[in-house]
Design a protein around this motif. Structure first.
Motif, PDB file in Angstrom:
ATOM      1  N   GLY A 126       2.333 -18.003  44.231  1.00 37.04           N
ATOM      2  CA  GLY A 126       2.024 -19.333  43.699  1.00 37.04           C
ATOM      3  C   GLY A 126       0.604 -19.525  43.214  1.00 37.04           C
ATOM      4  N   LEU A 127      -0.182 -18.453  43.107  1.00 37.42           N
ATOM      5  CA  LEU A 127      -1.551 -18.587  42.607  1.00 37.42           C
ATOM      6  C   LEU A 127      -1.517 -19.185  41.210  1.00 37.42           C
ATOM      7  N   ASP A 128      -2.294 -20.241  41.001  1.00 37.91           N
ATOM      8  CA  ASP A 128      -2.314 -20.926  39.712  1.00 37.91           C
ATOM      9  C   ASP A 128      -3.397 -20.411  38.776  1.00 37.91           C
ATOM     10  N   GLU A 129      -4.510 -19.966  39.350  1.00 39.21           N
ATOM     11  CA  GLU A 129      -5.623 -19.553  38.500  1.00 39.21           C
ATOM     12  C   GLU A 129      -6.473 -18.517  39.213  1.00 39.21           C
ATOM     13  N   ILE A 130      -6.899 -17.510  38.453  1.00 41.67           N
ATOM     14  CA  ILE A 130      -7.850 -16.532  38.965  1.00 41.67           C
ATOM     15  C   ILE A 130      -8.934 -16.354  37.910  1.00 41.67           C
ATOM     16  N   ALA A 131     -10.164 -16.360  38.353  1.00 45.41           N
ATOM     17  CA  ALA A 131     -11.302 -16.087  37.477  1.00 45.41           C
ATOM     18  C   ALA A 131     -11.911 -14.775  37.935  1.00 45.41           C
ATOM     19  N   VAL A 132     -12.065 -13.861  37.007  1.00 47.58           N
ATOM     20  CA  VAL A 132     -12.656 -12.572  37.332  1.00 47.58           C
ATOM     21  C   VAL A 132     -14.115 -12.606  36.889  1.00 47.58           C
ATOM     22  N   SER A 133     -14.982 -12.335  37.838  1.00 49.30           N
ATOM     23  CA  SER A 133     -16.418 -12.398  37.606  1.00 49.30           C
ATOM     24  C   SER A 133     -17.049 -11.093  38.058  1.00 49.30           C
ATOM     25  N   PHE A 134     -17.905 -10.529  37.216  1.00 50.65           N
ATOM     26  CA  PHE A 134     -18.580  -9.291  37.602  1.00 50.65           C
ATOM     27  C   PHE A 134     -20.027  -9.353  37.159  1.00 50.65           C
ATOM     28  N   ASP A 135     -20.812  -8.466  37.678  1.00 48.34           N
ATOM     29  CA  ASP A 135     -22.260  -8.484  37.511  1.00 48.34           C
ATOM     30  C   ASP A 135     -22.694  -7.674  36.290  1.00 48.34           C
ATOM     31  N   GLY A 136     -22.501  -8.223  35.102  1.00 49.64           N
ATOM     32  CA  GLY A 136     -22.994  -7.594  33.882  1.00 49.64           C
ATOM     33  C   GLY A 136     -22.190  -6.394  33.428  1.00 49.64           C
TER      34      GLY A 136
END
Length: 160
Positions: A126-136
């Motif tokens: 049921g995950l609605d949103e995922i944001a993938v963030s990385f360091d450069g």
């Protein structure tokens, strides 16, 4: 003077009405399921964290989610200093939030542990949103800071 007084009364009454209609429980709650992380980003303040590395116990999470459900919390974010994908029970935690009536469950991740199977499991839960963030832009074998990423994720204590 009359305009100033009238303006203050209208603004005060409007503010009070909005506060009463919104209630005192937050519409969005951020829950740190784990503070373990498999990256070593320069920009992350996690490096200065003094708390033990651990996964939130399932019973504590269940109590928080039950309170969110009772208070009609609209959104739960499953992240903070840790990498949520290190929590082996993440999919169950998402299911529990959705079952409690939370409309939106989201998380931030560095994406390094996101496989096709895990992605499908998160969506099914049921995950609605995922944001993938990385360091450069990472040079080869580093996390983008020029420092090597942890090749082995830390072993947080189990949440069960």
């Amino acid at each position: 003077m009359f305009r100033s007084l009238a303006s203050r009364l209208v603004c005060g009454a409007t503010g009070t009405a909005l506060s009463l209609s919104a209630g005192s429980f937050p519409r969005s709650v951020r829950i740190e399921c784990t503070n373990a992380c498999n990256s070593n980003c320069v920009t992350c303040p996690r490096q200065r964290m003094k708390r033990p590395v651990a996964v939130m116990p399932d019973d504590v999470y269940a109590r928080i989610i039950a309170e969110c459900g009772r208070n009609r919390c609209r959104e739960v974010q499953l992240h903070h200093f840790g990498e949520p994908l290190l929590d082996a029970n993440l999919e169950e935690k998402i299911r529990l939030a959705k079952a409690a009536g939370v409309a939106k469950v989201k998380m931030f991740s560095n994406g390094s542990l996101l496989t096709e199977d895990r992605s499908r499991g998160l969506l099914k839960a049921g995950l609605d949103e995922i944001a993938v963030s990385f360091d450069g832009k990472p040079p080869r074998n580093t996390n983008g800071s020029g420092r090597p990423s942890n090749s082995t994720p830390p072993s947080p204590t189990s949440g069960t």
